[in-house]
Motif scaffolding. Structure first.
Motif, PDB file in Angstrom:
ATOM      1  N   GLU A  20      23.796  34.943 -37.563  1.00  0.00           N
ATOM      2  CA  GLU A  20      24.534  35.275 -36.338  1.00  0.00           C
ATOM      3  C   GLU A  20      26.035  35.303 -36.596  1.00  0.00           C
ATOM      4  O   GLU A  20      26.754  36.179 -36.089  1.00  0.00           O
ATOM      5  N   GLU A  23      26.789  38.542 -38.486  1.00  0.00           N
ATOM      6  CA  GLU A  23      26.740  39.728 -37.625  1.00  0.00           C
ATOM      7  C   GLU A  23      27.946  39.769 -36.695  1.00  0.00           C
ATOM      8  O   GLU A  23      28.516  40.835 -36.445  1.00  0.00           O
ATOM      9  N   ARG A  24      28.320  38.600 -36.158  1.00  0.00           N
ATOM     10  CA  ARG A  24      29.506  38.560 -35.294  1.00  0.00           C
ATOM     11  C   ARG A  24      30.749  39.003 -36.055  1.00  0.00           C
ATOM     12  O   ARG A  24      31.579  39.759 -35.537  1.00  0.00           O
ATOM     13  N   TYR A  27      30.651  42.871 -36.433  1.00  0.00           N
ATOM     14  CA  TYR A  27      30.952  43.564 -35.171  1.00  0.00           C
ATOM     15  C   TYR A  27      32.423  43.409 -34.798  1.00  0.00           C
ATOM     16  O   TYR A  27      33.054  44.360 -34.309  1.00  0.00           O
ATOM     17  N   GLU A  49      26.558  37.828 -30.056  1.00  0.00           N
ATOM     18  CA  GLU A  49      26.182  37.101 -31.267  1.00  0.00           C
ATOM     19  C   GLU A  49      26.770  35.683 -31.247  1.00  0.00           C
ATOM     20  O   GLU A  49      26.170  34.745 -31.765  1.00  0.00           O
ATOM     21  N   HIS A  52      24.373  33.583 -29.279  1.00  0.00           N
ATOM     22  CA  HIS A  52      23.209  33.240 -30.095  1.00  0.00           C
ATOM     23  C   HIS A  52      23.574  32.151 -31.111  1.00  0.00           C
ATOM     24  O   HIS A  52      22.784  31.237 -31.382  1.00  0.00           O
ATOM     25  N   GLU A  53      24.747  32.279 -31.659  1.00  0.00           N
ATOM     26  CA  GLU A  53      25.232  31.281 -32.619  1.00  0.00           C
ATOM     27  C   GLU A  53      25.289  29.891 -31.970  1.00  0.00           C
ATOM     28  O   GLU A  53      24.870  28.892 -32.571  1.00  0.00           O
ATOM     29  N   GLU A  97      19.320  44.651 -36.829  1.00  0.00           N
ATOM     30  CA  GLU A  97      18.885  44.301 -35.478  1.00  0.00           C
ATOM     31  C   GLU A  97      17.394  44.589 -35.295  1.00  0.00           C
ATOM     32  O   GLU A  97      16.683  43.849 -34.602  1.00  0.00           O
ATOM     33  N   SER A 100      14.950  41.708 -36.395  1.00  0.00           N
ATOM     34  CA  SER A 100      15.160  40.376 -35.821  1.00  0.00           C
ATOM     35  C   SER A 100      13.832  39.629 -35.685  1.00  0.00           C
ATOM     36  O   SER A 100      12.850  40.167 -35.158  1.00  0.00           O
ATOM     37  N   GLU A 116      18.419  41.196 -28.901  1.00  0.00           N
ATOM     38  CA  GLU A 116      18.359  41.848 -30.213  1.00  0.00           C
ATOM     39  C   GLU A 116      17.763  43.247 -30.109  1.00  0.00           C
ATOM     40  O   GLU A 116      18.195  44.169 -30.799  1.00  0.00           O
ATOM     41  N   HIS A 119      20.408  45.348 -28.565  1.00  0.00           N
ATOM     42  CA  HIS A 119      21.472  45.563 -29.553  1.00  0.00           C
ATOM     43  C   HIS A 119      21.099  46.690 -30.515  1.00  0.00           C
ATOM     44  O   HIS A 119      21.954  47.489 -30.910  1.00  0.00           O
TER      45      HIS A 119
END
Length: 361
Positions: A20, A23-24, A27, A49, A52-53, A97, A100, A116, A119
């Protein structure tokens, strides 16, 4: 009562947490390089994200540990985002994604699993935008170079397998390079030139605009123009009356001619025929020269054949991977497919050369 997670769960959750964060970061890096609507969308994805983290941080508690170092894969994606635009990164993130694991993990919430999935579609849409914006000349470069690689490797290996002198193989390779590149250039010139001529022939004559103010409103010849362009009869008459009624009047009461419309309205920009021809020549030649390199540097016999095959194989893997990334498919699968097709064509010609000759010189 707080349940202590098992070592297996801790490892899995820490992996999710690292994913996560990665991915953050991607992005956010993409968002920093964009503006307007795309920046807002990418920033929202980064914020999702982050949520989610936080979920995995809450579950891990004291077991979260120190953040893992930024993975090389993430660094590479951020590098691509900063220097080569978003299309490559978005295509890779789309696949990420789609893979996931949250829908099958009881410790991930239904909202996270749904996020997800959404996304994936958001990234797919952004990737589609970027593919459209991507210069057509780039795609032409990849496919043109691939054509040169496969066709000239097949020609060189086929000639080498007959056992002819190295100089003959080199001459054949250079001739194949020039013949293929010139053929590609000529075909592209004719194609672009013909398409431009077709568009010009279909564009309205601007001089016809001057006749509109003098039309007989009752006869309404203007309606025929709209019918010829595909309107229904009733709709064309109504549109023609609106057109004539909406024209401003001159000082003597007669309607003024409407402003001329852009003849090239909304159609694809083709560029010049000479520019397309030059690009095609260079793209094909850039691939076709690779199989000839061993012979240019004095190699001969099976050694030259092997070196040519290795060089072309590496180039085919590269072009195949690029095609895979641009199409949103697996880069590895596309690279291997490209390699199999190229080596398949070259192998057939090499076997035919052995059949009709006496082996490599």
């Amino acid at each position: 009562m707080t349940v202590t997670p098992s070592p297996t769960e801790i490892r899995r959750w820490r992996k999710y947490l690292a994913d996560e964060r990665a991915e953050r970061a991607v992005y956010q890096d993409l968002a920093n390089a964009r503006s307007g609507e795309e920046r807002e969308i990418l920033t929202s994805l980064a914020e999702a994200e982050r949520r989610h983290e936080q979920h995995w941080l809450d579950l891990l508690g004291e077991h979260a540990g120190k953040p893992r170092p930024v993975a090389m894969r993430t660094r590479f994606r951020c590098f691509l985002a900063r220097h080569f635009g978003p299309v490559f990164v978005l295509a890779l993130m789309q696949r990420t994604e789609a893979r996931s694991p949250y829908s099958a993990d009881i410790h991930a919430t239904d909202t996270m699993a749904a996020d997800e999935r959404i996304h994936e579609e958001v990234v797919r849409g952004l990737a589609a935008r970027s593919r459209i914006q991507l210069s057509g000349s780039f795609r032409a470069a990849v496919f043109g170079a691939n054509d040169g690689l496969v066709s000239n490797l097949a020609l060189v290996l086929g000639m080498a397998a007959t056992g002819v002198d190295t100089g003959v193989v080199l001459a054949a390779g250079v001739a194949g390079l020039l013949a293929g590149a010139l053929s590609m250039a000529a075909g592209e010139y004719v194609s672009v030139r013909s398409q431009r001529e077709l568009l010009e022939a279909s564009a309205p004559n601007p001089e016809a605009q001057g006749a509109v103010p003098h039309l007989d409103i009752n006869a309404n010849e203007l309606a025929l123009v709209y019918r010829a362009r595909g309107m229904e009869a009733t709709e064309s008459v109504s549109h023609a009356h609106e057109m004539l009624a909406g024209l401003p009047c001159t000082h003597d009461g007669a309607p003024e001619a409407p402003p001329a419309e852009d003849a090239a309205e909304e159609h694809e920009t083709l560029g010049t025929a000479w520019g397309a021809a030059t690009s095609s020549f260079l793209f094909f030649a850039s691939g076709a020269v690779i199989p000839v390199l061993p012979y240019l540097f004095g190699l001969s016999g099976f050694t030259a054949v092997l070196v040519a095959a290795v060089l072309v194989g590496a180039a085919l893997l590269g072009t195949g991977a690029v095609v895979g990334v641009l199409s949103g498919a697996s880069p590895l699968k596309r690279a291997l497919r490209q390699l199999a097709i190229g080596f398949g064509a070259a192998g057939i010609t090499y076997l035919l050369g052995l059949l009709f000759g006496s082996g490599p010189a």
